[in-house]
Design a protein around this motif. Structure first.
Motif, PDB file in Angstrom:
ATOM      1  N   UNK A  35       0.824  -1.215   0.000  1.00  0.00           N
ATOM      2  CA  UNK A  35       0.000   0.000   0.000  1.00  0.00           C
ATOM      3  C   UNK A  35       0.855   1.261   0.000  1.00  0.00           C
ATOM      4  N   UNK A  36       0.237   2.356  -0.369  1.00  0.00           N
ATOM      5  CA  UNK A  36       0.933   3.628  -0.553  1.00  0.00           C
ATOM      6  C   UNK A  36       1.071   4.361   0.782  1.00  0.00           C
ATOM      7  N   UNK A  37       2.048   3.999   1.586  1.00  0.00           N
ATOM      8  CA  UNK A  37       2.254   4.676   2.870  1.00  0.00           C
ATOM      9  C   UNK A  37       2.704   6.133   2.705  1.00  0.00           C
ATOM     10  N   UNK A  38       3.595   6.461   1.717  1.00  0.00           N
ATOM     11  CA  UNK A  38       3.888   7.893   1.503  1.00  0.00           C
ATOM     12  C   UNK A  38       2.638   8.693   1.150  1.00  0.00           C
ATOM     13  N   UNK A  39       1.732   8.088   0.381  1.00  0.00           N
ATOM     14  CA  UNK A  39       0.480   8.769   0.064  1.00  0.00           C
ATOM     15  C   UNK A  39      -0.338   9.029   1.317  1.00  0.00           C
ATOM     16  N   UNK A  40      -0.345   8.055   2.241  1.00  0.00           N
ATOM     17  CA  UNK A  40      -1.044   8.264   3.512  1.00  0.00           C
ATOM     18  C   UNK A  40      -0.429   9.424   4.279  1.00  0.00           C
ATOM     19  N   UNK A  41       0.903   9.521   4.235  1.00  0.00           N
ATOM     20  CA  UNK A  41       1.563  10.653   4.885  1.00  0.00           C
ATOM     21  C   UNK A  41       1.170  11.983   4.274  1.00  0.00           C
ATOM     22  N   UNK A  42       1.048  12.020   2.948  1.00  0.00           N
ATOM     23  CA  UNK A  42       0.623  13.256   2.277  1.00  0.00           C
ATOM     24  C   UNK A  42      -0.803  13.631   2.656  1.00  0.00           C
ATOM     25  N   UNK A  43      -1.671  12.619   2.772  1.00  0.00           N
ATOM     26  CA  UNK A  43      -3.050  12.902   3.189  1.00  0.00           C
ATOM     27  C   UNK A  43      -3.070  13.484   4.592  1.00  0.00           C
ATOM     28  N   UNK A  44      -2.310  12.875   5.511  1.00  0.00           N
ATOM     29  CA  UNK A  44      -2.245  13.408   6.863  1.00  0.00           C
ATOM     30  C   UNK A  44      -1.691  14.820   6.899  1.00  0.00           C
ATOM     31  N   UNK A  45      -0.684  15.082   6.062  1.00  0.00           N
ATOM     32  CA  UNK A  45      -0.096  16.419   6.009  1.00  0.00           C
ATOM     33  C   UNK A  45      -1.094  17.441   5.467  1.00  0.00           C
ATOM     34  N   UNK A  46      -1.861  17.063   4.455  1.00  0.00           N
ATOM     35  CA  UNK A  46      -2.843  17.974   3.874  1.00  0.00           C
ATOM     36  C   UNK A  46      -3.911  18.362   4.895  1.00  0.00           C
ATOM     37  N   UNK A  75      -5.951  22.047   9.184  1.00  0.00           N
ATOM     38  CA  UNK A  75      -6.361  22.207  10.577  1.00  0.00           C
ATOM     39  C   UNK A  75      -5.512  23.256  11.272  1.00  0.00           C
ATOM     40  N   UNK A  76      -4.207  23.251  11.009  1.00  0.00           N
ATOM     41  CA  UNK A  76      -3.314  24.241  11.612  1.00  0.00           C
ATOM     42  C   UNK A  76      -3.716  25.654  11.208  1.00  0.00           C
ATOM     43  N   UNK A  77      -4.017  25.856   9.937  1.00  0.00           N
ATOM     44  CA  UNK A  77      -4.428  27.186   9.479  1.00  0.00           C
ATOM     45  C   UNK A  77      -5.708  27.644  10.182  1.00  0.00           C
ATOM     46  N   UNK A  78      -6.657  26.729  10.356  1.00  0.00           N
ATOM     47  CA  UNK A  78      -7.922  27.096  10.984  1.00  0.00           C
ATOM     48  C   UNK A  78      -7.748  27.429  12.462  1.00  0.00           C
ATOM     49  N   UNK A  79      -7.001  26.582  13.193  1.00  0.00           N
ATOM     50  CA  UNK A  79      -6.927  26.781  14.639  1.00  0.00           C
ATOM     51  C   UNK A  79      -6.004  27.929  15.027  1.00  0.00           C
ATOM     52  N   UNK A  80      -5.071  28.303  14.149  1.00  0.00           N
ATOM     53  CA  UNK A  80      -4.138  29.380  14.481  1.00  0.00           C
ATOM     54  C   UNK A  80      -4.470  30.694  13.781  1.00  0.00           C
ATOM     55  N   UNK A 112       0.444  27.636   5.647  1.00  0.00           N
ATOM     56  CA  UNK A 112      -0.244  26.406   6.042  1.00  0.00           C
ATOM     57  C   UNK A 112      -1.304  26.019   5.020  1.00  0.00           C
ATOM     58  N   UNK A 113      -2.051  27.012   4.540  1.00  0.00           N
ATOM     59  CA  UNK A 113      -3.077  26.724   3.530  1.00  0.00           C
ATOM     60  C   UNK A 113      -2.440  26.253   2.226  1.00  0.00           C
ATOM     61  N   UNK A 114      -1.344  26.914   1.833  1.00  0.00           N
ATOM     62  CA  UNK A 114      -0.652  26.507   0.611  1.00  0.00           C
ATOM     63  C   UNK A 114      -0.077  25.098   0.759  1.00  0.00           C
ATOM     64  N   UNK A 155      -1.247  22.750   2.587  1.00  0.00           N
ATOM     65  CA  UNK A 155      -2.366  21.809   2.513  1.00  0.00           C
ATOM     66  C   UNK A 155      -2.751  21.530   1.071  1.00  0.00           C
ATOM     67  N   UNK A 156      -2.795  22.587   0.259  1.00  0.00           N
ATOM     68  CA  UNK A 156      -3.163  22.424  -1.152  1.00  0.00           C
ATOM     69  C   UNK A 156      -2.114  21.597  -1.893  1.00  0.00           C
ATOM     70  N   UNK A 157      -0.841  21.896  -1.639  1.00  0.00           N
ATOM     71  CA  UNK A 157       0.236  21.159  -2.321  1.00  0.00           C
ATOM     72  C   UNK A 157       0.233  19.689  -1.905  1.00  0.00           C
ATOM     73  N   UNK A 158       0.126  19.446  -0.601  1.00  0.00           N
ATOM     74  CA  UNK A 158       0.117  18.058  -0.126  1.00  0.00           C
ATOM     75  C   UNK A 158      -1.092  17.304  -0.665  1.00  0.00           C
ATOM     76  N   UNK A 159      -2.248  17.998  -0.710  1.00  0.00           N
ATOM     77  CA  UNK A 159      -3.438  17.355  -1.265  1.00  0.00           C
ATOM     78  C   UNK A 159      -3.277  17.032  -2.740  1.00  0.00           C
ATOM     79  N   UNK A 160      -2.667  17.956  -3.491  1.00  0.00           N
ATOM     80  CA  UNK A 160      -2.426  17.709  -4.912  1.00  0.00           C
ATOM     81  C   UNK A 160      -1.466  16.551  -5.142  1.00  0.00           C
ATOM     82  N   UNK A 161      -0.383  16.510  -4.344  1.00  0.00           N
ATOM     83  CA  UNK A 161       0.565  15.401  -4.468  1.00  0.00           C
ATOM     84  C   UNK A 161      -0.079  14.070  -4.078  1.00  0.00           C
ATOM     85  N   UNK A 162      -0.944  14.107  -3.072  1.00  0.00           N
ATOM     86  CA  UNK A 162      -1.656  12.896  -2.674  1.00  0.00           C
ATOM     87  C   UNK A 162      -2.509  12.363  -3.823  1.00  0.00           C
TER      88      UNK A 162
END
Length: 471
Positions: free
Chosen positions: A207-218, A223-228, A242-244, A246-253
């Motif tokens: 399975x794609x564990x790096x992809x899982x990491x990217x999803x968690x990062x996104x 979440x970091x952008x919202x709470x801070x 933080x928002x950028x 999230x977008x980059x990590x989501x795109x890579x995922x």
């Protein structure tokens, strides 16, 4: 011959006892299901213990768990399918239990957050493996009943969580984690002796564990952008970064998912209309539910100054509505399409959240203020969640049903994390009258999100072609 059949034949000499297996695996599922409500009730006491910790910082006690669980649920389940479900289950249960001890021993907030992430890794491994092992050890004619009992135990954990959390917090918040130890140790030892192993006969790609990491990062960066955002400012470079991120990590995922042989989310599955809409509605509804749940708890503890025990007792009636209305939804499903049932549940939940906004007062008025809306919210959850889980995969190929169910649960966990972040973004550092107004804004936002989920859920109605093929 399937892997399940082969495994059952190997274990028959050891006299597999399905009832005992069900008890052990349900106990482990109970531990994982208990977490949501029991930690929410203890949230305020943790904040008092870690002096100087803001609501934004404390939110990671909940979000760290939800994000890690969401990202790892599917890949860890696939690894266990490949290398052995029993080994995966024991590793997950052992890690969850050990991490619970580490949570209780934490002397700092971020140490607690790290231990909560470790807990989530264990839960993400033990949850899918417990169901897979249960199906393997149960004769075909008894599997449906066993799965219903396994799922009902999870519902029981949700109902028991608030009361148990309240009672334990009176001793100290550490006890909400220490209570996992005896159950975890007994379940582990029993599983070693009782539960038969199983694994997939054909080994697929890893399975794609790096992809899982990217999803968690996104999800984590969003979440970091919202709470801070209130502390940093929406125009601050850190919020934008933080928002950028999230977008980059989501795109890579998504890019990895499109080309990986065993991605976290198979893009082809999202081209199945009912499945795609089920995930979207589950995500939006979970944001609403998470924000509303934590708001109700914090209102009672921060505004009404309820004790943890009283808060737990006050929260308990909502979860008790879930199995009742789940049963009602199951009976109605013979005559009403799933999408309409889910949309109705979203509407009922929205009315409940709006009722809390309008009726809850600064002075305690639980019976006439909070309870009516909370009962409606519980009824809405009972109509929505089980129906979504049951109907999301009806148009998927049989070989993808288990993966599809895991993806829906992943969508729910992402929604739970962002719901907490939404609350923090709206409440910020408010106090007094501003805090009460902010809590009302969260309830209203939850009501609006639930209303948004209602039309989305209509896409869950099975297509006419699928209906004819199932007839």
């Amino acid at each position: 011959m399937t892997a399940t059949t082969s495994s059952l034949e190997v274990q028959s000499a050891r006299e597999v006892r399905p009832g005992a297996v069900l008890t052990v695996l349900s106990a482990a599922a109970f531990l994982a299901g208990l977490d949501l409500f029991i930690v929410n009730v203890a949230f305020e006491h943790m904040g008092r213990s870690f002096r100087g910790a803001s609501l934004a910082d404390l939110s990671w006690v909940l979000n760290g768990y939800a994000i890690a669980y969401a990202a790892l649920l599917i890949p860890l389940g696939r690894l266990a399918d490949r290398f052995g479900r029993k080994a995966g289950f024991l590793l997950g249960l052992g890690l969850f239990t050990a991490a619970s001890a580490a949570c209780a021993a934490s002397t700092g907030l971020w140490g607690l957050v790290v231990s909560r992430v470790a807990q989530a890794v264990g839960a993400a491994l033990l949850t899918p493996t417990s169901l897979g092992l249960l199906l393997n050890a149960t004769p075909p004619d008894r599997r449906a009943r066993a799965v219903r009992i396994w799922a009902a135990v999870g519902s029981l954990a949700a109902a028991a969580g608030p009361v148990a959390g309240g009672l334990l917090v009176e001793l100290s918040w550490q006890w909400v984690f220490l209570v996992n130890l005896p159950v975890g140790v007994v379940a582990f030892l029993a599983a070693v002796r009782i539960v038969p192993d199983s694994r997939d006969a054909a080994r697929g790609p890893l399975p794609d564990l790096p992809g899982a990491g990217l999803l968690g990062l996104a999800v984590g960066a969003l979440s970091l952008a919202l709470v801070k955002a209130e502390d940093w400012g929406w125009g601050d470079g850190r919020t934008g970064a933080a928002l950028l991120g999230s977008i980059i990590a989501g795109g890579l995922f998504w890019w990895r998912s499109s080309g990986h042989p065993a991605p976290v989310i198979e893009p082809a599955l999202l081209r199945v209309r009912t499945f795609a809409w089920a995930n979207l509605s589950a995500f939006v509804f979970s944001v609403a539910f998470s924000a509303s749940l934590l708001t109700s708890i914090l209102w009672m503890q921060d505004v009404w100054q309820y004790s943890a025990v009283l808060t737990g007792l006050a929260i308990a009636p909502g979860p008790l509505m879930v199995p009742l209305f789940s049963s009602i939804a199951q009976r109605l499903s013979r005559r009403v399409e799933a999408g309409w049932l889910v949309a109705s549940g979203c509407g009922v939940f929205a009315v409940g959240a709006a009722t809390s906004t309008m009726w809850v007062g600064a002075a305690p008025n639980y019976l006439t203020g909070l309870l009516p809306g909370w009962l409606l919210a519980g009824a809405g959850v009972g109509l929505v969640v089980p129906t979504l889980l049951a109907s999301a995969t009806v148009e998927l190929p049989p070989a993808r049903t288990a993966t599809g169910s895991a993806i829906v649960n992943m969508s729910r966990q992402v929604g739970l994390a962002l719901g907490v972040s939404l609350l923090v973004a709206l409440v910020g550092n408010s106090e007094g009258g501003e805090l009460r107004a902010a809590f009302r804004h969260v309830w209203m936002a939850a009501a609006l999100l639930a209303l948004c989920a209602a039309p989305l859920s209509l896409g869950v109605n099975a297509s006419r072609a699928a209906t004819r093929s199932n007839a």
